[in-house]
Design a protein around this motif. Structure first.
Motif, PDB file in Angstrom:
ATOM      1  N   ALA A  34      48.996  28.242  49.155  1.00 18.59           N
ATOM      2  CA  ALA A  34      48.235  29.656  49.581  1.00 18.59           C
ATOM      3  C   ALA A  34      49.467  30.600  49.150  1.00 18.59           C
ATOM      4  N   PHE A  35      49.062  31.715  48.810  1.00 15.70           N
ATOM      5  CA  PHE A  35      49.947  32.750  48.405  1.00 15.70           C
ATOM      6  C   PHE A  35      49.548  34.055  49.140  1.00 15.70           C
ATOM      7  N   GLU A  36      50.302  34.563  49.962  1.00 13.98           N
ATOM      8  CA  GLU A  36      50.117  35.927  50.501  1.00 13.98           C
ATOM      9  C   GLU A  36      51.572  36.876  50.530  1.00 13.98           C
ATOM     10  N   GLY A  37      51.473  38.031  50.736  1.00 14.69           N
ATOM     11  CA  GLY A  37      52.645  38.913  50.614  1.00 14.69           C
ATOM     12  C   GLY A  37      53.260  39.085  49.324  1.00 14.69           C
ATOM     13  N   CYS A  38      52.191  39.479  48.658  1.00 15.32           N
ATOM     14  CA  CYS A  38      52.628  39.784  46.925  1.00 15.32           C
ATOM     15  C   CYS A  38      53.525  41.040  46.927  1.00 15.32           C
ATOM     16  N   ARG A  39      54.674  40.762  46.372  1.00 12.75           N
ATOM     17  CA  ARG A  39      55.662  41.840  46.221  1.00 12.75           C
ATOM     18  C   ARG A  39      55.688  42.686  45.080  1.00 12.75           C
ATOM     19  N   GLU A  40      55.044  42.281  43.877  1.00 13.27           N
ATOM     20  CA  GLU A  40      54.715  42.941  42.706  1.00 13.27           C
ATOM     21  C   GLU A  40      53.723  42.582  41.845  1.00 13.27           C
ATOM     22  N   VAL A  41      52.951  43.303  41.435  1.00 12.94           N
ATOM     23  CA  VAL A  41      52.004  43.021  40.422  1.00 12.94           C
ATOM     24  C   VAL A  41      52.215  43.375  38.975  1.00 12.94           C
ATOM     25  N   LEU A  42      52.322  42.428  38.047  1.00 12.15           N
ATOM     26  CA  LEU A  42      52.315  42.457  36.709  1.00 12.15           C
ATOM     27  C   LEU A  42      51.117  42.436  36.176  1.00 12.15           C
ATOM     28  N   ARG A  43      50.913  43.433  35.032  1.00 13.84           N
ATOM     29  CA  ARG A  43      49.468  43.613  34.423  1.00 13.84           C
ATOM     30  C   ARG A  43      49.734  44.431  33.204  1.00 13.84           C
ATOM     31  N   ALA A  44      48.852  43.815  32.298  1.00 15.68           N
ATOM     32  CA  ALA A  44      48.656  44.341  31.145  1.00 15.68           C
ATOM     33  C   ALA A  44      47.411  44.728  30.693  1.00 15.68           C
ATOM     34  N   ASP A  45      47.136  45.967  30.272  1.00 15.80           N
ATOM     35  CA  ASP A  45      45.861  46.579  29.978  1.00 15.80           C
ATOM     36  C   ASP A  45      45.603  46.913  28.449  1.00 15.80           C
ATOM     37  N   PRO A  70      45.445  43.788  49.688  1.00 23.27           N
ATOM     38  CA  PRO A  70      46.569  43.135  49.125  1.00 23.27           C
ATOM     39  C   PRO A  70      46.264  41.855  48.241  1.00 23.27           C
ATOM     40  N   PRO A  71      46.845  41.781  47.429  1.00 30.81           N
ATOM     41  CA  PRO A  71      46.611  40.579  46.236  1.00 30.81           C
ATOM     42  C   PRO A  71      47.018  39.299  47.038  1.00 30.81           C
ATOM     43  N   ARG A  72      46.119  38.177  46.869  1.00 28.52           N
ATOM     44  CA  ARG A  72      46.474  36.676  47.611  1.00 28.52           C
ATOM     45  C   ARG A  72      45.821  35.818  46.450  1.00 28.52           C
ATOM     46  N   ALA A  73      46.188  34.518  46.918  1.00 33.32           N
ATOM     47  CA  ALA A  73      45.797  33.465  45.999  1.00 33.32           C
ATOM     48  C   ALA A  73      45.618  32.221  46.708  1.00 33.32           C
ATOM     49  N   LEU A  74      44.798  31.324  46.307  1.00 38.28           N
ATOM     50  CA  LEU A  74      44.818  29.861  46.645  1.00 38.28           C
ATOM     51  C   LEU A  74      44.901  29.038  45.064  1.00 38.28           C
TER      52      LEU A  74
END
Length: 583
Positions: free
Chosen positions: A26-37, A7-11
């Motif tokens: 601190a960030f937990e519980g990512c509800r969506e990922v936005l990504r550009a490839d 699961p994605p997370r961040a500090l």
């Protein structure tokens, strides 16, 4: 959405400007990922992140350097080695976890494919381009790589201890991890006011408080470093003017020296008020990539960088940061940044090359900048060794002043009252007699004091000269007393009757003992002690006798040692001990 391994997370630990409190979250519980490839997706993803933030979410992520052509097709870059843009969307933020991250970590030796001859050739090519009118300055970089094992967050926290008080971000996408302890602010934007703080100009820290201040003053006085910084300031001013209200672009705090544990850096602040209707894409279109990591003019600089550098930069030299709920954003320029994926760590190192740049100077600057990696490789504590006699700490104030200076240098926590309380706690059980006190201070500022029986030393003490010079050591661990003592331990005497080993450096200069400083009586009748520039600890006893005029600093070589009329081992714990050099 892309499948992730974890699961994605961040500090995020960012300084904030204009009176706002720092972001330590601190960030937990990512509800969506936005990504550009792809380049075509970059603007769309930034706009989506901005919409989520406007609706009350936190968006934490990064933009790779190779996303630059999405904002101007004239920018030239290598193919990217990962997503061009990545953001995790979080409904809430938790307080920064003060407890240290659990788990061990280790890296292998850091390797670079850039040999010195190739480095010199690249600088020669940049000088050719400057003389030909193609550019005024190029920011040249090179990736270092290493194997990695262990817990990425634990490594991030160790790196942050070596680079405190900046714009630190740990972002785990589930597929890769970003460990950024960057000191450079890209922009802080509240939706109207925007601030950028380009960082150009570097000098190593000094050997002591006086030489450290001289290094900072020399950096600020350097025409080369000021010219390098001013070029980038002018570039940032021009970039900001593209989104600024008329006459709102201003320069504040031009040419400021900012201290970091291993280097001084020169920064300047550029501010503006953005035009109504400005969006995040507009800000990136105007500013990205930051001029401090490209050169001047920016488009031509990226083309030269593309021809000189052989690999993509990745998130290094891109942007990493946070979109706040309700609007506004803050991003760093990811320097002092490690990218982790599949057990491989990559960290970019670089500097701005102007016509005045010399290969040997830039090579040394790169070595200074990579020290934060080496320093983080082994956690350490600060140490003071004091003599407690008759219920009094001998030269206690001087020891605490040195400890406080070391804590400030390394960014350790400091509470003078708590440190004194730790020492005072020993007095009840050790009010009589003489004791050796070992005072420790960890990175969080937690002190620990221990007392050991102490007996007078019979004199003269017998000493031996080291059979080989001390290898090159990170200067922080010579001029500050820490638990990282392997460079001393390997010289400690094992022969019965030998009190200590007299050390010398690769230039043939005598430096110090493994546990104290040296005083030597010259043929002219003067007591001298080696200067700090030779590479040694500024001992409290040494400082006392220098202040009293009993000794003076002077260079002493190994060849001149037999000419000395007398030698002494000196430190605050044992005092002045006559010494006899054993062949």
């Amino acid at each position: 959405m892309h499948a992730a391994r974890r699961p994605p997370r961040a500090l995020v630990d960012f300084l904030s400007e204009d009176g706002r409190p720092p972001l330590r979250l601190a960030f937990e519980g990512c509800r969506e990922v936005l990504r550009a490839d792809t380049l075509a997706e970059v603007r769309t993803v930034l706009q989506a992140a901005e919409r989520h933030a406007a609706a009350g979410a936190w968006c934490v992520g990064f933009v790779r350097y190779e996303a630059a052509p999405a904002f101007d097709a004239a920018f030239e870059v290598h193919p990217a080695d990962g997503p061009l843009v990545w953001f995790g969307v979080f409904d809430s933020a938790a307080p920064w976890p003060d407890a240290p991250a659990a788990g061990a970590w280790s890296t292998g030796p850091w390797q670079s494919e850039l040999a010195r001859a190739a480095f010199d050739a690249r600088i020669a090519r940049i000088h050719q381009a400057i003389r030909g009118g193609e550019t005024y300055q190029i920011n040249l970089t090179e990736p270092l790589s290493s194997g990695f094992q262990g817990e990425a967050e634990a490594w991030f926290r160790a790196l942050q201890r070596e680079q405190p008080q900046g714009y630190a971000a740990f972002i785990d996408t589930g597929e890769e991890q970003l460990l950024s302890v960057s000191p450079e602010l890209f922009f802080d934007w509240d939706g109207e006011r925007i601030r950028s703080r380009p960082m150009k100009g570097t000098a190593p820290r000094g050997d002591d408080a006086l030489s450290d201040a001289r290094q900072a003053a020399a950096l600020l006085a350097s025409e080369k470093e000021r010219a390098e910084n001013l070029m980038i300031v002018d570039l940032i001013r021009n970039d900001l003017s593209r989104i600024a209200r008329p006459h709102s672009v201003k320069v504040e705090q031009l040419f400021q020296a900012r201290a970091w544990p291993t280097v001084w850096q020169m920064t300047s602040d550029v501010l503006a008020r953005t035009r109504e209707g400005t969006g995040l894409v507009d800000v990136f279109e105007a500013l990205f990539p930051c001029g401090s990591v490209t050169g001047v003019p920016k488009v031509r600089a990226t083309g030269l960088i593309r021809s000189l550098e052989t690999a993509p930069r990745g998130v290094y030299c891109g942007a990493a940061g946070v979109l706040r709920p309700g609007g506004g954003a803050i991003f760093n320029v990811p320097i002092r940044t490690v990218q982790l994926r599949d057990g491989r760590a990559v960290c970019g190192i670089g500097s701005g090359i102007t016509i005045d740049a010399r290969p040997e100077g830039e090579w040394d600057e790169w070595r200074n900048k990579r020290r934060f990696l080496e320093a983080a490789a082994a956690p350490f504590t600060l140490i003071e060794t004091l003599r407690l006699e008759g219920g009094v700490f001998i030269h206690g104030d001087a020891h605490l002043a040195r400890l406080q200076a070391s804590a400030a240098h390394f960014g350790f926590g400091w509470d003078g009252a708590r440190v004194r309380q730790a020492l005072d706690g020993l007095l009840a059980g050790h009010a009589e007699g003489a004791w050796r006190v070992r005072l420790l201070l960890d990175a969080a500022g937690q002190p620990k004091a221990e007392a050991f029986a102490f007996a007078p030393t019979a004199t003269p003490v017998r000493i031996r000269l080291a059979t080989r010079p001390m290898e090159t050591v990170h200067p922080d661990f010579l001029r500050h007393k820490t638990s990282r003592r392997a460079h001393y331990s390997r010289f400690e005497p094992t022969e019965p009757g030998i009190f200590d080993t007299l050390l010398h450096n690769t230039d043939g200069e005598v430096t110090e003992f493994t546990r104290g400083n040296l005083a030597a009586l010259t043929p002219d009748g003067d007591w001298i002690t080696p200067p700090l520039s030779a590479g040694l600890l500024p001992g409290v006893g040494r400082g006392r006798w220098l202040a009293e005029g009993r000794i003076r600093e002077a260079r002493l070589t190994v060849d001149a040692l037999p000419q000395m009329r007398a030698l002494a081992f000196v430190n605050s714990l044992r005092g002045w001990l006559p010494a006899e050099l054993v062949d």
